[in-house]
Scaffold this motif. Structure first.
Motif, PDB file in Angstrom:
ATOM      1  N   THR A   1      30.951  41.955  38.980  1.00  0.00           N
ATOM      2  CA  THR A   1      29.896  42.595  39.484  1.00  0.00           C
ATOM      3  C   THR A   1      29.188  41.629  41.186  1.00  0.00           C
ATOM      4  OG1 THR A   1      28.281  40.562  38.973  1.00  0.00           O
ATOM      5  CG2 THR A   1      28.628  42.352  37.248  1.00  0.00           C
ATOM      6  N   ASP A   2      29.654  40.402  41.314  1.00  0.00           N
ATOM      7  CA  ASP A   2      29.050  39.595  42.826  1.00  0.00           C
ATOM      8  C   ASP A   2      30.609  40.086  44.034  1.00  0.00           C
ATOM      9  OD1 ASP A   2      27.243  38.197  41.277  1.00  0.00           O
ATOM     10  OD2 ASP A   2      27.964  36.446  41.695  1.00  0.00           O
TER      11      ASP A   2
ATOM     12  N   VAL B   1      48.832  41.952  38.515  1.00  0.00           N
ATOM     13  CA  VAL B   1      48.072  43.679  38.011  1.00  0.00           C
ATOM     14  C   VAL B   1      47.019  43.769  37.122  1.00  0.00           C
ATOM     15  CG1 VAL B   1      50.253  43.685  36.021  1.00  0.00           C
ATOM     16  CG2 VAL B   1      49.674  46.084  37.142  1.00  0.00           C
ATOM     17  N   GLU B   2      46.899  42.823  36.712  1.00  0.00           N
ATOM     18  CA  GLU B   2      45.741  42.759  35.692  1.00  0.00           C
ATOM     19  C   GLU B   2      44.623  42.169  36.805  1.00  0.00           C
ATOM     20  OE1 GLU B   2      45.971  43.714  32.806  1.00  0.00           O
ATOM     21  OE2 GLU B   2      48.314  43.082  32.208  1.00  0.00           O
ATOM     22  N   VAL B   3      44.948  41.641  37.460  1.00  0.00           N
ATOM     23  CA  VAL B   3      43.536  41.854  38.396  1.00  0.00           C
ATOM     24  C   VAL B   3      43.710  43.023  39.117  1.00  0.00           C
ATOM     25  CG1 VAL B   3      42.876  39.923  40.815  1.00  0.00           C
ATOM     26  CG2 VAL B   3      45.288  39.485  38.657  1.00  0.00           C
ATOM     27  N   LEU B   4      44.450  43.184  39.238  1.00  0.00           N
ATOM     28  CA  LEU B   4      44.281  44.261  40.654  1.00  0.00           C
ATOM     29  C   LEU B   4      43.947  45.215  39.517  1.00  0.00           C
ATOM     30  CD1 LEU B   4      46.118  46.609  42.657  1.00  0.00           C
ATOM     31  CD2 LEU B   4      46.962  47.055  41.066  1.00  0.00           C
ATOM     32  N   HIS B   5      44.028  45.803  38.601  1.00  0.00           N
ATOM     33  CA  HIS B   5      43.365  46.841  37.300  1.00  0.00           C
ATOM     34  C   HIS B   5      41.733  46.132  36.999  1.00  0.00           C
ATOM     35  CE1 HIS B   5      46.415  48.312  35.597  1.00  0.00           C
ATOM     36  NE2 HIS B   5      47.517  47.929  35.700  1.00  0.00           N
ATOM     37  N   THR B   6      41.792  45.122  37.070  1.00  0.00           N
ATOM     38  CA  THR B   6      40.040  44.463  37.326  1.00  0.00           C
ATOM     39  C   THR B   6      39.481  44.396  38.480  1.00  0.00           C
ATOM     40  OG1 THR B   6      41.257  42.702  35.666  1.00  0.00           O
ATOM     41  CG2 THR B   6      38.652  42.189  36.863  1.00  0.00           C
ATOM     42  N   LEU B   7      39.890  44.252  39.035  1.00  0.00           N
ATOM     43  CA  LEU B   7      39.026  44.538  40.764  1.00  0.00           C
ATOM     44  C   LEU B   7      39.235  46.257  40.546  1.00  0.00           C
ATOM     45  CD1 LEU B   7      40.347  41.494  42.980  1.00  0.00           C
ATOM     46  CD2 LEU B   7      38.092  41.715  42.041  1.00  0.00           C
ATOM     47  N   SER B   8      40.165  46.520  40.778  1.00  0.00           N
ATOM     48  CA  SER B   8      39.482  48.185  40.788  1.00  0.00           C
ATOM     49  C   SER B   8      38.604  49.045  39.796  1.00  0.00           C
ATOM     50  CB  SER B   8      41.288  48.976  40.271  1.00  0.00           C
ATOM     51  OG  SER B   8      41.154  48.893  39.034  1.00  0.00           O
ATOM     52  N   GLN B   9      38.143  48.733  38.854  1.00  0.00           N
ATOM     53  CA  GLN B   9      37.054  49.178  38.068  1.00  0.00           C
ATOM     54  C   GLN B   9      36.268  48.691  38.804  1.00  0.00           C
ATOM     55  OE1 GLN B   9      38.903  47.674  33.897  1.00  0.00           O
ATOM     56  NE2 GLN B   9      40.208  49.113  34.441  1.00  0.00           N
ATOM     57  N   ALA B  10      35.938  47.061  39.041  1.00  0.00           N
ATOM     58  CA  ALA B  10      34.929  46.674  39.182  1.00  0.00           C
ATOM     59  C   ALA B  10      34.433  47.432  40.299  1.00  0.00           C
ATOM     60  CB  ALA B  10      35.095  45.206  39.287  1.00  0.00           C
ATOM     61  N   TYR B  11      34.898  48.181  41.716  1.00  0.00           N
ATOM     62  CA  TYR B  11      34.681  49.005  43.230  1.00  0.00           C
ATOM     63  C   TYR B  11      34.745  49.849  42.729  1.00  0.00           C
ATOM     64  CZ  TYR B  11      35.004  44.391  45.837  1.00  0.00           C
ATOM     65  OH  TYR B  11      34.657  42.958  46.223  1.00  0.00           O
ATOM     66  N   GLY B  12      35.488  50.619  42.165  1.00  0.00           N
ATOM     67  CA  GLY B  12      35.221  52.046  41.572  1.00  0.00           C
ATOM     68  C   GLY B  12      36.143  52.822  42.052  1.00  0.00           C
TER      69      GLY B  12
END
Length: 263
Positions: free
Chosen positions: A195-196, A231-242
């Motif tokens: 969120t931050d 790749v897990e970091v990529l997935h997480t951040l893409s979801q967070a940023y929409g």
């Protein structure tokens, strides 16, 4: 994808480094940046980078937790190695000064030495135009205090392993051409980064990292981390940023190119 921070020279990878790098390339991790932490480590990251050209890239620096009373002697030798390396046409060139910074989490026993060693690293960055790979733990005020007089001269860099809040992010990003290195912590259930970061940090101010073998992301938490897991970091951040994975991948690669140049 690019893993901007991985300690592949560690003993944790001594038995299967070729497999680890193969895993990374199969996961579409095309580049892996290797920080040095001490004098012995410098030759190791150079050797790996020479063995895996076009994939692994070395840095040179004295990690704050490695700073002791003899830091001046070690820095003098590192300085010699740095400039010999940059003048060479036969070895992989260092792409950054790092891993350097301040760490007062466990102790302030060598506080003065850490402060002086970090300022020396800042001077190397200014002199060579190489970006900084910065480690900061429980020392943000002191670290930024050292950097501020050089703010207009610094070429840029990465605040590695960022886990702070929106205010801390803003203070770091007041330095032009610096970005936040985001790793496995962003995937942890307790992390507020999801969120931050979208609230305070534009997509053009982050890069991906693993800090392997440490801090493996979910669903590998508790295991040895490796570059393929970025790749897990990529997935997480893409979801967070929409945004899509491909958009985040493209933007973070652009951010790396802006800071480190064409590799």
């Amino acid at each position: 994808m690019i893993d901007t921070h991985a300690h592949l020279d560690g003993e944790e990878f001594a038995a299967d480094l070729p497999e680890v790098i193969s895993n990374a390339t199969r996961a579409r991790v095309e580049k892996i940046f290797l920080p040095a932490i001490n004098l012995e480590n410098v030759s190791k990251v150079l050797s790996i980078s020479q063995n895996y050209p076009g994939i692994c890239y070395p840095m040179i620096g004295l990690h704050p937790e490695e700073v002791r009373a003899d830091y001046e002697e070690i820095l003098a030798e590192m300085h010699r190695i740095l400039f010999e390396n940059l003048a060479s046409t036969t070895v992989p060139h260092f792409i950054a000064v790092g891993e350097v910074g301040l760490d007062f989490y466990w102790s302030r026993e060598f506080e003065t030495q850490q402060l002086r060693a970090f300022e020396e690293a800042v001077r190397w960055s200014v002199e060579t135009r190489l970006p900084l790979m910065i480690h900061c733990r429980k020392a943000q005020n002191e670290l930024l205090g050292i950097m501020r007089p050089y703010k207009n001269e610094l070429p840029g860099g990465v605040f590695h392993c960022f886990t702070g809040n929106q205010k801390e992010a803003a203070d770091f990003l007041a330095f032009d051409n610096f970005v936040l290195g985001i790793g496995g912590v962003s995937t942890f259930k307790s992390s507020k980064l999801r969120t931050d970061l979208p609230a305070a940090v534009p997509l053009d101010r982050i890069v991906l990292e693993t800090d392997s073998p440490y801090m493996a992301p979910v669903p590998h938490r508790g295991k040895r981390n490796e570059s393929a897991f970025v790749v897990e970091v990529l997935h997480t951040l893409s979801q967070a940023y929409g945004v899509s994975d491909s958009e985040l991948e493209h933007q973070t690669n652009q951010n790396v190119a802006r800071i480190f140049g064409t590799l």
